[in-house]
Scaffold this active site. Structure first.
Site, PDB file in Angstrom:
ATOM      1  N   LYS A 157       0.898  -1.381  -0.001  1.00  0.00           N
ATOM      2  CA  LYS A 157      -0.140   0.237  -0.090  1.00  0.00           C
ATOM      3  C   LYS A 157       0.962   1.283  -0.048  1.00  0.00           C
ATOM      4  CE  LYS A 157      -3.805  -2.241   2.053  1.00  0.00           C
ATOM      5  NZ  LYS A 157      -4.338  -2.649   3.345  1.00  0.00           N
ATOM      6  N   ASP A 186     -10.482   3.326   4.497  1.00  0.00           N
ATOM      7  CA  ASP A 186     -11.036   1.884   4.276  1.00  0.00           C
ATOM      8  C   ASP A 186     -12.439   1.716   4.183  1.00  0.00           C
ATOM      9  OD1 ASP A 186      -9.008  -0.316   4.291  1.00  0.00           O
ATOM     10  OD2 ASP A 186      -8.813  -0.083   6.628  1.00  0.00           O
ATOM     11  N   GLN A 194      -4.298  -1.028   9.686  1.00  0.00           N
ATOM     12  CA  GLN A 194      -4.198  -2.388   9.254  1.00  0.00           C
ATOM     13  C   GLN A 194      -4.767  -3.416  10.186  1.00  0.00           C
ATOM     14  OE1 GLN A 194      -3.352  -3.137   5.955  1.00  0.00           O
ATOM     15  NE2 GLN A 194      -4.246  -5.275   6.540  1.00  0.00           N
TER      16      GLN A 194
END
Ligand code: NAP
Length: 294
Positions: A54, A121, A98
């Site tokens: 990412k 997200d 994460q």
């Protein structure tokens, strides 16, 4: 194999090329400088790979990224304090924590701590509510990527019979709303569904997101259906190694399907491309600029 292989890597690369161009244009014309903050707790090897991918992709499209690593023993309050600091930082437009998190931290508390405007997200309950009610907002990355992959085969999903297997908050449920917004007729199946293969075989568009290696077999697939395999499962391979497989038994499903995504190289790269797009969208919104329609 008779099915067309849907190349998620190539489709994601096309999208990231457009994102790069848009980042360059917005920087030149408006001085926009989008920034993503990634928070990694502990040293889960899979999470480390995801985070590396990412941050590398963020740099590749010309955006800033900062990586905040915390030890696996960090307290929930220290993690929440970092999130609060990132929420307040005007140079940070997107925040990604994460998952999974270590057991002393309640993930829902962390998800709800991220400012909705920076929720790239798309997991915050407010973001989920905006999606469910059809209001503008950031859309979760993996389900958005799934819809883009389906639309690479069928530019219009209107009226199509879609079946999603899996009803998680991060994949199945948001995917339901995105497909509904595309005017598909959507069924969501789960572990209590009766005669799952028969339900799956209704689908012109089958999405499988359950986290069970090669669970979806030939008898799940309507001949000619488009199959989007969301699963990422690491299984043992020859020579003491391991390999990644999806939630669908690719080789046998490909004999029946019309089009199918591989694992790896299907949904995974699209998730990252959609994260880049969300970061750019969040930066545009913060600057009062229109959302880039890419
Ligand atoms: P999850 O939270 O564990 O949810 C799994 C869902 O599958 C649940 O709704 C569960 O039903 C259902 N399920 C489990 N076993 C089933 C069975 N035997 N028959 C029917 N339904 C069953 O998983 P998730 O987070 O959605 O992830 C699903 C998969 O996608 C995983 O392999 C994950 O690694 C992958 N994933 C990939 C990406 C990507 O970027 N490619 C992103 C996210 C996730 P119940 O609700 O009834 O328990």
């Amino acid at each position: 194999m008779s099915a067309r292989r849907i190349d998620g890597t190539a489709i994601a690369a096309e999208l990231t090329t457009k994102i790069s161009a848009e980042v360059a244009r917005l920087r030149k014309e408006h001085g926009l400088d989008p920034g993503l903050a990634v928070v990694l707790v502990g040293s889960n090897p899979a999470s480390e790979v995801y985070v590396r991918n990412k941050t590398a992709k963020t740099a590749a499209v010309g955006m800033r990224s900062s990586l905040h690593t915390l030890p696996a023993t960090v307290s929930e309050s220290d993690l929440l304090a970092l999130v609060a600091q990132l929420n307040a930082d005007p140079m940070v437009h997107g925040i990604l924590v994460q998952l999974p998190l270590p057991p002393q931290i309640e993930p829902q508390k962390v998800i709800e701590a991220v400012a909705p405007a920076k929720d790239v997200d798309g997991f915050h309950p407010l973001t989920a509510g905006l999606l469910a009610t059809g209001l503008p907002g950031l859309r979760p990355c993996t389900p958005s990527g799934c819809v883009r992959l389906a639309k690479s085969v069928h530019p219009s999903l209107a009226g199509m019979e879609a079946v999603i297997i899996g009803r998680s908050n991060i994949v199945g449920k948001p995917l339901f709303h995105l497909l509904l917004a595309e005017n598909a007729t959507v069924t969501v199946a789960h572990s209590r569904t009766r005669d799952l293969p028969a339900v799956a075989r209704r689908a012109d568009l089958l999405f499988v997101a359950i986290g069970r290696p090669e669970f979806g077999k030939r008898d799940f697939i309507k001949p000619g259906a488009t199959v989007i395999d969301v699963g990422i499962n690491r299984v043992p391979a020859d020579g003491g190694k391991s390999r990644l497989v999806g939630d669908v038994a690719f080789a046998e499903a490909a004999e029946v399907a019309g089009a199918i995504t591989p694992v790896p190289g299907g949904v995974g790269p699209m998730t990252i491309a959609c994260l880049m797009l969300n970061t750019l969208s969040a930066a545009c919104t913060a600057a009062g600029l229109p959302d880039p329609a890419l």
